[in-house]
Scaffold this active site. Structure first.
Site, mmCIF file in Angstrom:
data_model
loop_
_atom_site.group_PDB
_atom_site.id
_atom_site.type_symbol
_atom_site.label_atom_id
_atom_site.label_comp_id
_atom_site.label_asym_id
_atom_site.label_seq_id
_atom_site.Cartn_x
_atom_site.Cartn_y
_atom_site.Cartn_z
ATOM 1 N N GLU A 1 -11.543 1.029 -3.894
ATOM 2 C CA GLU A 1 -10.858 1.453 -2.673
ATOM 3 C C GLU A 1 -9.595 2.234 -3.025
ATOM 4 O O GLU A 1 -9.310 2.488 -4.204
ATOM 5 C CB GLU A 1 -10.489 0.239 -1.804
ATOM 6 C CG GLU A 1 -9.633 -0.787 -2.512
ATOM 7 C CD GLU A 1 -9.530 -2.098 -1.759
ATOM 8 O OE1 GLU A 1 -10.068 -2.203 -0.643
ATOM 9 O OE2 GLU A 1 -8.909 -3.033 -2.299
ATOM 10 N N ASP B 1 0.815 -1.225 0.000
ATOM 11 C CA ASP B 1 0.000 0.000 0.000
ATOM 12 C C ASP B 1 0.847 1.272 0.000
ATOM 13 O O ASP B 1 0.645 2.165 0.840
ATOM 14 C CB ASP B 1 -0.942 0.019 1.206
ATOM 15 C CG ASP B 1 -1.803 -1.222 1.305
ATOM 16 O OD1 ASP B 1 -2.246 -1.711 0.255
ATOM 17 O OD2 ASP B 1 -2.029 -1.713 2.427
#
Length: 552
Positions: free
Chosen positions: A229, A57
């Site tokens: 997302e 991430d």
């Protein structure tokens, strides 16, 4: 909230006498030797991933000629490493955003809960990191004037219902927070999510005004898109770009982009989406890079654009023990749209670097093949070391015996949901060796050695314990069920015991040296239990010294 003492500082200040049954580790060495990293690196080129191992991430921002990057750490502590680079390729960890034991507790949580998908941004002299503490507090942001820290205590944002928040600072001085959240009304299918936006007041430090859905479900809503997302917003010229991950973090992972003339929309999707994926590439190819997505864009000082994103390096039937790693690719703008990777192309391991690529041989290696050693001769732990969940007791001591790591064994086992006395560093290669040497106390209630760990339900522990005047060397394994003793042997006690774990993709072998050279305890066990696809969750494997008090 009361501010605590940073963990590394606390450890350096702990000088009280260690208990008689502590375990002293002389050194720990990690060496990686992946075949794919042996390929020559032409001048001016760089190697992917730029951060090998469990660095998922990624989010990046630029301030002047420096770049700053952060990653998810879930329930590992200290949390959210902060990296600095002058060229997007060579990174140096300068701190951790969550480094005080009083800030967030991960007790009782699965390893893959905790800190999800941070975003880092810079605005008017202040760095901002916004993040979600899943099952441990919700959404929050941190601020700092120096990215190395100290970072503020968490500012909680109870208004946000969801994950993956992201700041956007517009050129007119206005600020916004985007996030993934439930759609308006009842979700129509599993994986139906939405991207929301709300204004953020920089003076009161609060979310203000109405919240609005920018994207319902994802691209092509009729096809029931999954798990929209990781939203990020950018402004380029008169266009606002909304970029999101879609398809989940496994084989369907991808990155999509939309644009509008206003941050409030309406947004139109790029007809060439996705702009990054590996789901359309032959899964049987050699040395596959898989599951690419969750990207963030940054503009270089030369006005070139680049994307950092997560992906994994697979082997066998979709296994990847090194977890989700940080990769880098150039971005090309075509007809007003950013393209990270053309459809059907594999993410390359080696490619030309930025024009501002620098030589940085003095930095700790973060990719390629290398040997990393810790002789424990510093005042604080090296930044590569992690704890599993937040420690509530300072069981690490570097001060009492200079040049040694003294561990006070805890009762908490590796398969518990607390903080075991296990120091973890990321497995950054599919083929590696991890070796340690330690003095084993005489008590039969103390076991010590080296662990390879994916989560509390999937791990190996290569350990030693005294049995009378001899030492039992054993290998424990947990692969979703009960803990199993795979093998054990009795050997002569030595002042310094040595243990080693080696891996070649999914084949893990375990060795001991009790004074007569390396002996094999177990050869080529199936280490796919340390792969995310087997163990579940979002983390990669870690390895390091472990000691425990046991009643066995």
């Amino acid at each position: 909230m009361k501010r605590g003492v940073p963990l590394l500082l606390a450890l350096s200040l702990w000088t009280s006498a260690a208990p008689a049954q502590s375990v002293d580790f002389d050194w720990f060495e990690y060496s990686g030797h992946d075949a794919v990293f042996e390929r020559p690196l032409p001048s001016g080129s760089y190697r992917n991933p730029v951060l090998a191992g469990f660095y998922p991430d990624p989010s990046v921002t630029r301030v002047g000629n420096k770049f700053y990057l952060v990653n998810s750490t879930f329930t590992y502590f200290p949390g959210i490493p902060v990296f600095e680079s002058g060229d997007l390729v060579h990174w140096r960890q300068i701190g951790n955003a969550v480094d005080r034991v009083s800030e967030i507790s991960f007790d009782g949580l699965d390893v893959s809960r905790g800190l999800f998908a941070p975003t880092i941004r810079y605005h008017c002299g202040t760095f901002y990191i916004i993040n979600t503490a899943v099952a441990s507090g919700g959404n929050f942001y941190l601020t700092a004037t120096n990215p190395a820290g100290p970072w503020s205590a968490p500012h909680w944002l109870p208004e946000i219902d969801g994950i993956d928040p992201s700041f956007f600072f517009d050129t007119d001085g206005k600020a916004y927070v985007l996030n993934n959240g439930p759609p308006e009304g009842t979700p129509l299918y599993e994986g139906h999510r939405a991207i929301w936006i709300q204004a953020f007041d920089l003076f009161s430090h609060k979310l203000i005004g109405p919240r609005k859905v920018l994207l319902n479900g994802g691209i092509d809503f009729a096809s029931h898109p999954l798990w929209i997302e990781g939203p990020h917003m950018y402004r380029r010229g008169r266009w606002y770009y909304l970029m999101c991950a879609q398809g989940g973090t496994s084989s369907g992972h991808s990155e999509v982009v939309l644009r509008s003339h206003s941050p409030w929309g309406p947004f139109s999707a790029f007809t060439g989406n996705p702009i990054l994926t590996q789901r359309d590439v032959d899964a049987r190819r050699a040395d596959p890079i898989v599951n690419a997505g969750h990207a963030d864009l940054v503009e270089g000082p030369d006005h070139s654009w680049w994307a950092v994103f997560l992906a994994g390096r697979g082997y066998g039937e979709g296994h990847f023990n090194t977890g989700r790693e940080t990769f880098l690719l150039p971005v090309s703008w075509r007809h007003g749209w950013p393209i990270i990777l053309d459809h059907g192309r594999s993410v390359p391991y080696v490619l030309p670097g930025p024009r501002f690529l620098a030589m940085a041989s003095d930095l700790a290696p973060t990719t390629g093949n290398f040997t990393w050693r810790d002789d424990f001769d510093g005042d604080t732990l090296k930044p590569e070391w992690l704890h599993v969940r937040t420690p509530t007791h300072p069981w690490v001591d570097l001060a009492s015996r200079h040049g040694w790591l003294r561990i006070e064994p805890q009762v908490m086992p590796l398969d518990g949901l607390g903080n075991p006395s296990f120091l973890a560093r990321r497995q950054q290669h599919m083929s590696f060796e991890a070796t340690t040497a330690f003095e084993l106390p005489g008590s039969q209630s103390i076991v010590a050695g080296i662990a390879a760990f994916q989560n509390q339900s999937y791990w190996y522990f290569l350990g030693a314990r005294h049995e009378g005047d001899r030492v039992r060397i054993f290998l424990e394994k947990k692969s979703g069920g009960a803990v199993q003793t795979v093998a054990a042997t009795l050997t002569t006690a030595q002042p310094l015991m040595k243990l080693k774990i080696s891996a070649a993709s999914g084949a893990y072998s375990f060795f001991y040296d009790a004074g007569g050279g390396w002996q094999t305890l177990v050869s080529a066990d199936d280490g796919s239990i340390l792969s995310s696809d087997v163990a579940g969750g979002f983390v990669g494997a870690v390895v390091g010294p472990f000691a425990r008090v046991t009643d066995k």
